[in-house]
Every structure is written in C-alpha cells, then in structure tokens.
Scaffold this motif. Structure first.
Motif, PDB file in Angstrom:
ATOM      1  N   LEU A   1      -2.884   1.428  -9.918  1.00  0.00           N
ATOM      2  CA  LEU A   1      -1.474   1.764 -10.142  1.00  0.00           C
ATOM      3  C   LEU A   1      -0.673   0.498 -10.467  1.00  0.00           C
ATOM      4  O   LEU A   1       0.140   0.482 -11.408  1.00  0.00           O
ATOM      5  CB  LEU A   1      -0.887   2.464  -8.907  1.00  0.00           C
ATOM      6  N   LEU A   2      -0.917  -0.569  -9.694  1.00  0.00           N
ATOM      7  CA  LEU A   2      -0.210  -1.828  -9.964  1.00  0.00           C
ATOM      8  C   LEU A   2      -0.544  -2.331 -11.370  1.00  0.00           C
ATOM      9  O   LEU A   2       0.348  -2.784 -12.119  1.00  0.00           O
ATOM     10  CB  LEU A   2      -0.583  -2.896  -8.931  1.00  0.00           C
TER      11      LEU A   2
ATOM     12  N   ARG B   1       6.159   2.443  -7.494  1.00  0.00           N
ATOM     13  CA  ARG B   1       6.411   3.256  -8.687  1.00  0.00           C
ATOM     14  C   ARG B   1       7.925   3.375  -8.924  1.00  0.00           C
ATOM     15  O   ARG B   1       8.421   3.144 -10.022  1.00  0.00           O
ATOM     16  CB  ARG B   1       5.784   4.648  -8.494  1.00  0.00           C
TER      17      ARG B   1
ATOM     18  N   ASN C   1       0.821  -1.213   0.000  1.00  0.00           N
ATOM     19  CA  ASN C   1       0.000   0.000   0.000  1.00  0.00           C
ATOM     20  C   ASN C   1       0.858   1.269   0.000  1.00  0.00           C
ATOM     21  O   ASN C   1       0.471   2.269   0.599  1.00  0.00           O
ATOM     22  CB  ASN C   1      -0.938  -0.022   1.228  1.00  0.00           C
ATOM     23  N   ASP C   2       2.011   1.192  -0.644  1.00  0.00           N
ATOM     24  CA  ASP C   2       2.919   2.336  -0.721  1.00  0.00           C
ATOM     25  C   ASP C   2       3.159   2.614  -2.210  1.00  0.00           C
ATOM     26  O   ASP C   2       4.002   1.987  -2.858  1.00  0.00           O
ATOM     27  CB  ASP C   2       4.232   1.993   0.009  1.00  0.00           C
ATOM     28  N   ALA C   3       2.391   3.566  -2.723  1.00  0.00           N
ATOM     29  CA  ALA C   3       2.398   3.838  -4.166  1.00  0.00           C
ATOM     30  C   ALA C   3       3.787   4.284  -4.632  1.00  0.00           C
ATOM     31  O   ALA C   3       4.294   3.821  -5.658  1.00  0.00           O
ATOM     32  CB  ALA C   3       1.351   4.905  -4.503  1.00  0.00           C
TER      33      ALA C   3
ATOM     34  N   GLU D   1      -7.378   2.804  -6.099  1.00  0.00           N
ATOM     35  CA  GLU D   1      -6.332   3.606  -6.755  1.00  0.00           C
ATOM     36  C   GLU D   1      -4.981   2.872  -6.767  1.00  0.00           C
ATOM     37  O   GLU D   1      -4.271   2.848  -7.772  1.00  0.00           O
ATOM     38  CB  GLU D   1      -6.186   4.917  -5.981  1.00  0.00           C
ATOM     39  N   TYR D   2      -4.665   2.262  -5.628  1.00  0.00           N
ATOM     40  CA  TYR D   2      -3.396   1.531  -5.501  1.00  0.00           C
ATOM     41  C   TYR D   2      -3.371   0.330  -6.454  1.00  0.00           C
ATOM     42  O   TYR D   2      -2.373   0.087  -7.140  1.00  0.00           O
ATOM     43  CB  TYR D   2      -3.223   1.077  -4.055  1.00  0.00           C
TER      44      TYR D   2
END
Ligand code: PLP
Length: 425
Positions: free
Chosen positions: A221-222, A187, A181-183, A217-218
């Motif tokens: 992103l993945l 990234r 859970n750490d965008a 959202e997370y």
C-alpha cells in the motif's frame, strides 16, 4: 575495575555514564554491565561474568563477536592504512556488492551511521521532489537527526521522551507522524497531502518498538500510494537489511523502495551506513547533483573490510534458515507455556529476530507495544542477566540470534524463559 566502579567513574565524565542512551539500564533498573571482551556468542564483563548475548551490539553482529574472518579482514586492512580520505578500491567493491545483492539498488553512497543514512535519504527525497513534507510513523526510529526526533521509538520510548529538547519546531513542522501499520490513516493522509509529500520513511519491519511486522499488504500500500503521488518511498532497513536473507527485506517481498537505508550488518561491527536506490534519485547527490552530502570517514577502508567479510560469509554460509529455526523452536515452546499458564507474555519473532512482549495480544501497533508491562520487563531482564543471558535492556527493542548460537545456546535461552514463566514471574 568492576562494572559498578566503572559506572561510577563514567558518570563523572560522560553524560549519564553512557555514550548512547539505550546502553543505560534506566528502563530496566540497575546499572549497566560493562563488557570488556567477547567472542562468538559470549560476552565477558569487567566483573568476570559471562553472558550469552542476544543483543549482538544492537544488530550488527549477525556472525557473532570477533568472527575470525572479519577480524582477519580488519587486521589486514588496518595494516594497509586506517583512512586515506581519497577514493579507494574497497568502496567500489562494496558499492558493486550492495547493488548486486539489494534489488532495485542502482547507486549507493556509503556513510558512517544509520542516522546519516536516513538524514541523507530525506534530504535527497526533498531535493528530488522539490517538496518538504515527510511522513514518518509513530514508534519507528530513524536515528537522532532533528527531523526524525518526533514520536520516535527505541531509547526515546524507553526514556518516556516523546521527542527531544533542542529540536527547533520548524525542523519537525514539515514532518507528519502517522500511526504505524494503519492502512486507513496513510491512505487518508496521502489522499489529501500526497501531492506535497516528498517522502514516506518507514521501517518495513519495525525493530524499535519491539519487533512488529506489518506484513506485505501494508508495505505494498505504501509503495502504491508513493507511486501514485510521486512521493519517494524510503525503507529504513538499518536493522532489517541482511537480517532475514542476504539482501533487503523489501527485496525479499518483491516490494522495492525508491531509496533504502542500510547500516549495522553491512559494517560487521564497524561504524557504517549506506543509502542506495534508483539512479535517477541518487544521481542528485553531490558532486553528481545538487543535494549536498559528505563525510571525512565515509567509505572507511577498515569498516568496509569488516563489512565485505561479513557479507561474503553470509552469502557463502547462508546461516538464515538455521537462525530462524532456532528462534522459532524457542519462541513456539515458550509461547505455548505462557498460554498454558495464562501469563500476559509472548514472544514475537521473524527469522532469527525476536521480542519478548509483556502482553498477551499480538503487538501490531505502537499503542499495543506501549500497553506492555514495562515494570515486569525490568524484573525479567534482571532475572535473565542472573541466568547469564544478555537481552537488550528495554521492552521496546529487538533481540537477535546470530550464526554462532548453538542448539545448546538456544536451549539455554528457552530454559531460562520457561523458568521465568514458571517461577520467576
Ligand atoms: N534506523 C533504524 C531502523 C535503527 O534501528 C537505527 C539505530 O538503531 C538507526 C536508523 C540509526 O542508526 P545509528 O545508530 O547507526 O545512527
């Protein structure tokens, strides 16, 4: 024999007296309760005590214990033969059912556990991409195969073991562990290493550090990072699958993994697992392709009968909104009282799944979960047992409502939690 007598004897023959570490009460204190039978929402111990169960065999029993339809399906399948070791009709039925219920699933291979499902998914991703590196997230548990025994959740957290003896360093050398859970972390990692990363494997809702929902959202992103770098996105939905709706969690968010691992609910209480996803990747599995995978009891007819009966009933009766409502009502009331009393306690919940966390702040990372007061959790677990309520015996697990929990059952759970807050602390 009583639970105590059984446990004493068990320790003479079974390492630690248990066949899976999470069953031991080592992280909450005391000896495990031996269950000799269960029906609906109630388990009966060898001591003759009854427990209202919110563990649900660690997730599979969304219809409760010994659901009559599932038991009937198992009995009739068993009478036809326990295992054929050949192709059999229910395999086709299950594959078709999973592909129609799980968005983006074009092919599926049945296995016999969640561990096998994630092990296969990772091998497949490596074979498909020709790359070795795999990303996993701290606190996510993907079963007990070597590659995933780094910074794993579940029993490896409760046991305080960061990984396991016996895992060759070479096996985990190609596994990068990132914070969940750490965008920014993922990234940054994919920016430099994406081109050599075969797969990102993730629990899209974590259940093995307690319940942690990273949100859409997370996960998007993945998805985007994997698409950008040609990396296979694996959603480990062994817990999450069919938990919140009759399909995958990724599907319900509109975020499709390349491969999805299933287990637990799709077997209705029998040993099962599955890995499914895009045909272009799945067709690399032997015998269609060059990635080997096999299993003597894979697609076992009795397990599939239990699973199909479970999926049919979930589809027919849609118990999801009711489970979610029971859980929300209980959790909101308890959280309100905890805040009023300024107790470092709250219940995280999603649908009918919940974790009582011994901290005040919402848990969004593994570090948050690890900051919880596990000693207080141990006392709490014992208190709840005395009230006849069975919760998973660890801070770092998820409890579940099932379709057979009644309003009264939810009320009993809530009353016990309120009593704990008021006096048991
Ligand atoms: N993946 C997740 C998310 C799990 O929670 C588990 C087990 O709890 C597994 C994989 C491994 O499944 P099994 O215990 O069936 O091997």
């Amino acid at each position: 024999m009583t639970s105590q007598e059984l446990f004493e004897k068990a320790q003479k023959y079974i390492p630690g007296g248990v066949n899976s570490p999470v069953r031991s009460f080592s992280s909450v204190g005391g000896d495990p309760v031996f269950i000799s039978s269960a029906e609906g929402a109630v388990m009966t111990s060898s001591d003759g005590e009854e427990y209202l169960d919110f563990c649900g065999s660690w997730g599979p029993l969304i219809l409760g214990h010994a659901d009559p339809d599932v038991v009937a399906a198992v009995q009739s399948a068993a009478a036809e033969g326990l295992s054929f070791g050949t192709c059999s009709p229910r395999e086709v039925e299950m594959a078709e059912r999973l592909c129609s219920l799980c968005d983006g699933m074009e092919r599926v291979r049945m296995v016999t556990s969640g561990t096998e499902a994630t092990m296969t998914a990772i091998r497949l991703a490596r074979g498909f991409t020709g790359r070795e590196r795999v990303v996993k997230f701290a606190g996510c548990y993907h079963g007990h195969h070597d590659a995933m025994l780094v910074a794993a959740g579940s029993g490896l957290l409760t046991g305080g073991t960061p990984s396991s003896a016996g895992v060759p360093a070479g096996t985990t050398a190609a596994v990068s562990v990132l914070p969940y859970n750490d965008a920014a972390a993922v990234r940054e990692f994919m920016h430099s290493m994406g081109g050599e990363t075969a797969a990102i494997i993730v629990e899209p809702v974590a259940g093995n550090m307690g319940l942690v929902n990273p949100g859409k959202e997370y996960l998007q992103l993945l998805r985007d990072l994997c698409s950008e770098h040609g990396t296979v996105l694996i959603f480990d939905e062994v817990i999450a699958g069919f938990r919140q709706s009759c399909g995958t969690w990724g599907g319900s968010l509109g975020i499709l993994a390349d491969l999805t691992c299933l287990g637990k609910i799709i077997g209705g209480g029998m040993p099962i697992g599955a890995v499914g996803g895009k045909a272009v990747i799945m067709e690399r599995l032997a015998p269609a392709g060059d990635v080997y995978q096999a299993g003597t009891l894979s697609g076992n007819p009795v397990a599939l009968a239990a699973g199909l009966a479970t999926l049919n009933k979930l589809k027919r009766e849609n118990p999801y909104p009711r489970m979610a409502e029971l859980c929300r009502t209980m959790a909101e009331r308890v959280n309100f009282r905890a805040a009023e009393l300024e107790r470092p306690f709250h219940i995280a919940f999603l649908g009918g799944a919940f974790t009582p966390f011994f901290c005040s702040v919402p848990v969004t990372t593994l570090a948050d979960a690890q900051a919880c007061d596990t000693v207080a959790f141990g006392r709490f677990h014992g208190f709840m047992l005395k009230k006849g309520i069975y919760l998973p015996p660890s801070q770092f697990e998820t409890a579940f409502f099932s379709a057979v929990h009644t309003d009264d059952d939810a009320g009993r759970l809530m009353d016990a939690l309120l009593e704990w807050l008021d006096s048991g602390w």
